[in-house]
Design a protein around this motif. Structure first.
Motif, PDB file in Angstrom:
ATOM      1  N   ALA A  34      33.785  -2.800  47.205  1.00 47.50           N
ATOM      2  CA  ALA A  34      34.464  -1.612  48.289  1.00 47.50           C
ATOM      3  C   ALA A  34      34.432  -1.891  49.668  1.00 47.50           C
ATOM      4  N   ASP A  87      35.119   2.397  53.038  1.00 50.26           N
ATOM      5  CA  ASP A  87      35.466   3.754  52.154  1.00 50.26           C
ATOM      6  C   ASP A  87      33.896   4.059  52.383  1.00 50.26           C
ATOM      7  N   VAL A 107      30.468  16.297  44.705  1.00 46.71           N
ATOM      8  CA  VAL A 107      29.956  16.169  43.339  1.00 46.71           C
ATOM      9  C   VAL A 107      29.284  16.948  43.063  1.00 46.71           C
ATOM     10  N   ARG A 150      28.942  20.705  43.412  1.00 46.48           N
ATOM     11  CA  ARG A 150      30.261  21.231  41.815  1.00 46.48           C
ATOM     12  C   ARG A 150      28.980  21.379  41.051  1.00 46.48           C
ATOM     13  N   ARG A 202      26.840  24.302  41.798  1.00 48.72           N
ATOM     14  CA  ARG A 202      28.128  25.439  40.904  1.00 48.72           C
ATOM     15  C   ARG A 202      28.086  25.164  39.711  1.00 48.72           C
ATOM     16  N   ALA A 203      28.527  24.390  39.093  1.00 47.30           N
ATOM     17  CA  ALA A 203      27.807  24.420  37.495  1.00 47.30           C
ATOM     18  C   ALA A 203      26.893  24.900  36.905  1.00 47.30           C
ATOM     19  N   LEU A 243      26.891  28.559  37.032  1.00 48.56           N
ATOM     20  CA  LEU A 243      27.280  29.425  36.114  1.00 48.56           C
ATOM     21  C   LEU A 243      26.788  29.199  35.120  1.00 48.56           C
ATOM     22  N   ARG A 244      25.986  28.126  34.449  1.00 48.80           N
ATOM     23  CA  ARG A 244      25.553  28.332  33.511  1.00 48.80           C
ATOM     24  C   ARG A 244      24.315  29.110  33.490  1.00 48.80           C
ATOM     25  N   TYR A 246      29.321  24.799  22.360  1.00 47.71           N
ATOM     26  CA  TYR A 246      30.395  25.369  23.292  1.00 47.71           C
ATOM     27  C   TYR A 246      29.242  25.830  24.463  1.00 47.71           C
ATOM     28  N   ARG A 300      26.876  23.878  26.462  1.00 41.59           N
ATOM     29  CA  ARG A 300      27.543  23.753  27.861  1.00 41.59           C
ATOM     30  C   ARG A 300      27.040  24.886  28.555  1.00 41.59           C
ATOM     31  N   ARG A 301      27.184  26.187  27.869  1.00 40.53           N
ATOM     32  CA  ARG A 301      27.252  27.182  28.523  1.00 40.53           C
ATOM     33  C   ARG A 301      26.170  28.210  29.162  1.00 40.53           C
TER      34      ARG A 301
END
Lengths: 391, 114
Positions: free
Chosen positions: A3, A7, A18, A21, A24-25, A28-29, A86, A89-90
């Motif tokens: 690169a 960049d 990232v 994110r 945030r995930a 929520l978990r 599921y 992951r939750r």
């Protein structure tokens, strides 16, 4: 790797995105740890719809209802397995498992209170003992005071029998100290120290700091060199010439942004101008003050140091008994000899004082009460040599 | 006939996002079918992989979901792309291109000998 450089900034911005994110995930978990049932129901509904849609499609392509259903179940995989994945992951599976274990442990402990209390007690004692030992090891071994020949350093106290109800020892009187320093032969050097609070103003927010007044030879006696500037010189130990100050490393970094130009600058302490002449090394730690004073004063480290410069009021046998005296013994002199030496000087002084009748503020029998000659103080590898003095 | 492949997690996310970009809001079944079709039926998307991946994308904020009704009147959960999701497609595509390009260099016989 291939690169181009343009960049790289975009890359960092992207990385930050990232991270946000991921955070945030994670949040929520954490919230996924609650309201299991509703979420499970939603997922079942969703999977059910998926299955039905699949069957509808197959029916349209000409399968029979049974075939379509079988095909769908085969192709889509087990519902339970999906739910399991599921859920993993939750929420946060490790955390959920740990909570389960904890609840289980609590139930078991409630069932066996005898065992539980013994176990808790054992742990408490174990932790307590370890902590106690560590705090000793920490001060003695891990953070020893970095003075030259620390074993030769002693703290001198006074003993006034009539004031013994206030404690076995008394802090030192400045006049006594001066006599000791002049007349004893057991010490290489002696130094006096007093604690004061000062207001630092003028640079940024005003701040109340703990400072120490010390004899000009203190740092030389301890074998400590400033990292910047110089230590005090003898003539600065006189009132009027004592407007100089040495900073601790921490204070220098905090209030003066570790600026080497601070040497020679004037700062305001209690409304008076002082010239900064030195900054101590970062590793410099002073003896715990409560080890120096029998009557324990503040336990913090002094952040500023200025010359002692005893005034006439203090150089008085009736003046304050409010200072700590530290001395470095000559190599060949034992603490016991030093004590005798000190007391001889003290007695001469006392008889001289007696010529002034007003000094008899404590009309006691003039028996000299000598305490056990020296008590080793493990925490600082020095001895406390109590000096007996009577009035 | 080639055996059907399971999808890698990392690439599945990008496929889902791209699918949503192409089709607009879509339910899980629709997404799965589309991916299978686009891959020429080489990929098999079962729901054990699909739904956890959808959940992950939703947790990361790349997609959002809402319950709706499908063409043939079934209640279904619809997923749609968010703004962050759109950006993620660009980023993912770029990364993917780079990876394949690098790998291609290793695999092409001319480069390997030099």
């Amino acid at each position: 790797m291939g690169a181009d450089h343009g960049d790289s900034r975009a890359f960092f911005v992207a990385r930050r995105g990232v991270v946000v994110r991921t955070l945030r995930a994670l949040l929520l978990r954490v919230s996924g740890l609650f309201a299991h049932e509703r979420r499970d129901r939603e997922l079942t509904d969703e999977l059910d719809t998926h299955l039905q849609m699949h069957i509808d499609d197959k029916l349209r392509s000409g399968m029979t209802a049974d075939q379509a259903r079988r095909d769908a179940l085969l192709k889509l995989g087990g519902v339970e397995l999906t739910m399991e994945r599921y859920r993993d992951r939750r929420g946060i599976p490790m955390f959920e498992a740990a909570m389960q274990d904890l609840r289980y442990a609590a139930r078991m402990m409630r069932k066996a209170p005898g065992f539980t209390s013994v176990a808790v007690l054992t742990l408490a004692l174990g932790i307590g003992a370890t902590t106690a030992i560590f705090s000793v090891v920490d001060t003695v071994v891990l953070q020893p005071l970095t003075y030259r020949d620390a074993k030769q350093l002693f703290v001198v106290h006074e003993v006034i029998p009539t004031l013994s109800h206030l404690g076995p020892y008394t802090p030192v009187n400045a006049l006594h100290f001066r006599e000791w320093r002049k007349a004893t032969r057991s010490f290489q050097q002696m130094s006096l120290l007093g604690i004061v609070n000062v207001n630092l103003t003028g640079t940024g927010e005003p701040e109340r700091l703990q400072a120490a007044r010390v004899s000009s030879n203190l740092f030389a006696m301890l074998g400590v060199q400033p990292q910047l500037g110089r230590a005090f010189i003898e003539e600065e130990d006189q009132p009027g010439r004592d407007r100089v100050v040495i900073l601790n490393d921490a204070l220098w970094r905090r209030r003066f942004a570790a600026d080497p130009q601070v040497i020679g600058r004037t700062i305001t302490l209690d409304g008076e101008a002082y010239e900064v002449i030195g900054v101590l090394l970062p590793g410099f730690r002073f003896q715990k003050l409560s080890h120096l004073y029998e009557i324990s004063v503040a336990d913090e480290q002094p952040q500023l140091w200025k010359p002692f410069a005893a005034n006439a009021q203090e150089l008085n046998p009736l003046g304050a008994f409010n200072f700590a005296c530290i001395g470095r013994l000559k190599a060949e002199v034992s603490p016991e000899q030093a004590l005798i030496d000190l007391n001889t000087v003290q007695f001469k002084q006392r008889s001289r004082d007696r010529c002034q009748p007003r000094l008899n503020f404590a009309p006691c029998s003039c028996r000299c009460k000598t305490r056990s000659p020296a008590v080793r103080d493990a925490a600082c590898s020095s001895y406390w040599a109590p000096c007996a003095s009577c009035y | 006939m080639a055996t059907k492949q399971d999808v890698w997690q990392g690439t599945l996310a990008l496929m889902i996002l791209k699918t949503l970009e192409t089709l607009g809001p879509q339910h899980g079944y629709g997404i799965a079918r589309r991916i299978e079709q686009t891959s020429g039926n080489l990929l098999l998307v079962n729901y054990g992989t699909l739904y956890p991946a959808l959940l992950k994308l939703e947790q990361e904020g790349y997609i959002a979901s809402a319950w709706g009704v499908s063409d043939n009147n079934r209640r279904a959960k619809y997923y749609r792309l968010t703004r962050a999701g759109k950006k993620q497609i660009e980023r993912g595509a770029k990364e993917w291109e780079q990876t394949t390009e690098i790998l291609a260099r290793f695999l092409s016989p001319g480069e390997a000998s030099s």
